[in-house]
Design a protein around this motif. Structure first.
Motif, PDB file in Angstrom:
ATOM      1  N   LYS A  97       0.818  -1.217   0.000  1.00  0.00           N
ATOM      2  CA  LYS A  97       0.000   0.000   0.000  1.00  0.00           C
ATOM      3  C   LYS A  97       0.851   1.266   0.000  1.00  0.00           C
ATOM      4  O   LYS A  97       0.471   2.273  -0.597  1.00  0.00           O
ATOM      5  N   ASP A 100       1.978   1.388  -3.607  1.00  0.00           N
ATOM      6  CA  ASP A 100       0.888   1.385  -4.587  1.00  0.00           C
ATOM      7  C   ASP A 100      -0.423   1.550  -3.824  1.00  0.00           C
ATOM      8  O   ASP A 100      -1.101   0.575  -3.504  1.00  0.00           O
ATOM      9  N   ALA A 101      -0.777   2.774  -3.542  1.00  0.00           N
ATOM     10  CA  ALA A 101      -1.916   3.066  -2.664  1.00  0.00           C
ATOM     11  C   ALA A 101      -3.234   2.523  -3.203  1.00  0.00           C
ATOM     12  O   ALA A 101      -4.157   2.249  -2.436  1.00  0.00           O
ATOM     13  N   SER A 102      -3.332   2.328  -4.503  1.00  0.00           N
ATOM     14  CA  SER A 102      -4.604   1.875  -5.089  1.00  0.00           C
ATOM     15  C   SER A 102      -4.660   0.364  -5.288  1.00  0.00           C
ATOM     16  O   SER A 102      -5.598  -0.136  -5.917  1.00  0.00           O
ATOM     17  N   ASN A 103      -3.681  -0.369  -4.754  1.00  0.00           N
ATOM     18  CA  ASN A 103      -3.647  -1.813  -4.968  1.00  0.00           C
ATOM     19  C   ASN A 103      -4.829  -2.484  -4.279  1.00  0.00           C
ATOM     20  O   ASN A 103      -4.905  -2.528  -3.052  1.00  0.00           O
ATOM     21  N   ARG A 104      -5.744  -3.017  -5.055  1.00  0.00           N
ATOM     22  CA  ARG A 104      -6.991  -3.572  -4.527  1.00  0.00           C
ATOM     23  C   ARG A 104      -6.750  -4.885  -3.773  1.00  0.00           C
ATOM     24  O   ARG A 104      -7.396  -5.150  -2.745  1.00  0.00           O
ATOM     25  N   GLN A 107      -5.467  -4.108  -0.324  1.00  0.00           N
ATOM     26  CA  GLN A 107      -6.520  -3.501   0.476  1.00  0.00           C
ATOM     27  C   GLN A 107      -7.523  -4.550   0.955  1.00  0.00           C
ATOM     28  O   GLN A 107      -7.915  -4.569   2.132  1.00  0.00           O
TER      29      GLN A 107
END
Length: 366
Positions: A97, A100-104, A107
């Motif tokens: 995260k 790559d903050a948008s890694n689904r 998350q």
């Protein structure tokens, strides 16, 4: 245009043909030594087939080259998550995260750990395969996407063709390689025995009817995906007085067999069966449970141990067999373990080429 091995292997992986991808990649180990993508792809493929020891070893090699790749971190996190080590898994997911903050995937895994990450739930998800949603994603299976697009328009035509041309085929098992070229010729059926037996010894002296029957059984077992039974019939032929041309075809058929997983292995031979007639079971796959003894990590990175077969409860031992792994598996030696391996021999002694291990460390049960 020719494509490199990594590209081809990735295509196989997207089609979920992991065993094919692994075989292809491992055949180019010398070419791609020190290559991050090679180690990563091979590790991910091993992860999906359940060979977590090999997956971890490849991920470690990849990590020596690059530390922050999200796919690598997801793969390592998945191994820890499967073990129930949620603290270590969470560290890796948080690192994903950060990069790559948008890694689904990361998350979703973090949310799962925080809301339902108790050991019992993890065990159930491992058992049902739902845990794979937290593995490094492969993207949609192109074969399934294409099939879905074509299905609506082609359904009526396809159904008609099936009913008209192949009304008796068993599609529940799936199609296998076309082996029509391996059928015995009329001459082979009529001359199935070796003519010159001088200077030769055979484990099995078979009649012509027995030779052709054994070979035809192997072909039937192949289409039924009973690969261990295929190998047994092949071994019977190779160790018999069958004609050379029949032995050659039997050897080719053996080369078409798939490597099983714990979920797909069929006709699992017992320890006593193998010991009583080892030549008949050579190159078959077995799933045997027991406990580990005399484990050794060798200087070349391989791992050797003794499996005390049937000793899960610590009461009765059916016997012991040496197991050799190409890399160090994740085994708690004081707990019961189940090993998937291929029967092999060295210096006339039986051993297993270890592929995968299964172990429930928490409650000591398999």
């Amino acid at each position: 245009m020719a494509q490199d091995v990594l590209t081809v292997a990735w295509k196989f992986m997207r089609k979920r043909q992991f065993a094919t991808a692994i075989k292809l990649l491992e055949g180019r180990a010398d070419v791609y030594e020190g290559n991050f993508e090679y180690y990563l792809l091979t590790g991910i493929a091993c992860l999906y087939v359940g060979d977590f020891g090999a997956a971890g070893a490849y991920f470690q090699k990849a990590r020596q080259i690059k530390l922050t790749d999200s796919r690598l971190l997801l793969g390592q996190a998945a191994i820890y998550l499967r073990r129930g080590d949620t603290e270590r898994a969470l560290q890796y997911y948080m690192e994903v995260k950060e990069n790559d903050a948008s890694n689904r995937t990361a998350q979703d895994a973090i949310e799962f750990i925080r809301s339902r990450g108790d050991y019992d739930t993890i065990c159930r998800w491992v058992d049902t395969g739902r845990i794979k949603q937290f593995y490094p994603p492969l993207g949609p299976n192109p074969a399934k996407v294409t099939a879905a697009i074509l299905y609506a328009s082609a359904f009526v035509v396809a159904l008609t063709l099936v009913l008209v041309f192949v009304p008796h085929s068993d599609y529940s098992k799936g199609a296998r390689k076309n082996i029509s070229e391996l059928s015995l010729t009329v001459d082979e059926k009529n001359n199935s025995q070796e003519k010159d037996l001088s200077g030769q010894t055979f484990s099995y002296i078979l009649s012509e009817k027995q030779i052709t029957g054994s070979y035809n059984n192997a072909l039937k077992y192949f289409q039924a995906k009973r690969d261990n039974m295929v190998q047994i019939e092949v071994n019977r032929i190779l160790n018999s007085n069958a004609a050379l041309s029949i032995k050659q075809k039997a050897a080719v058929l053996s080369g078409y067999l798939d490597e099983p997983t714990f979920d797909t292995i069929t006709d699992n031979p017992s320890y006593d069966e193998v010991q009583s007639e080892p030549a008949l079971y050579m190159d078959c796959w077995v799933s045997w449970g027991g406990k580990i003894a005399n484990a050794v990590q060798n200087p070349d990175g391989t791992y050797t141990c003794q499996l005390l077969v049937g000793y899960e409860t610590g009461k009765n031992v059916e016997g012991y067999v040496t197991v050799k792994f190409n890399s160090v598996p994740n085994i708690a030696t004081d707990q019961p373990v189940k090993i998937l391996g291929k029967i092999s021999s060295e210096d006339k002694k039986i051993f297993l080429k270890g592929k995968s291990v299964y172990q429930n460390v928490k409650d000591g049960m398999l």
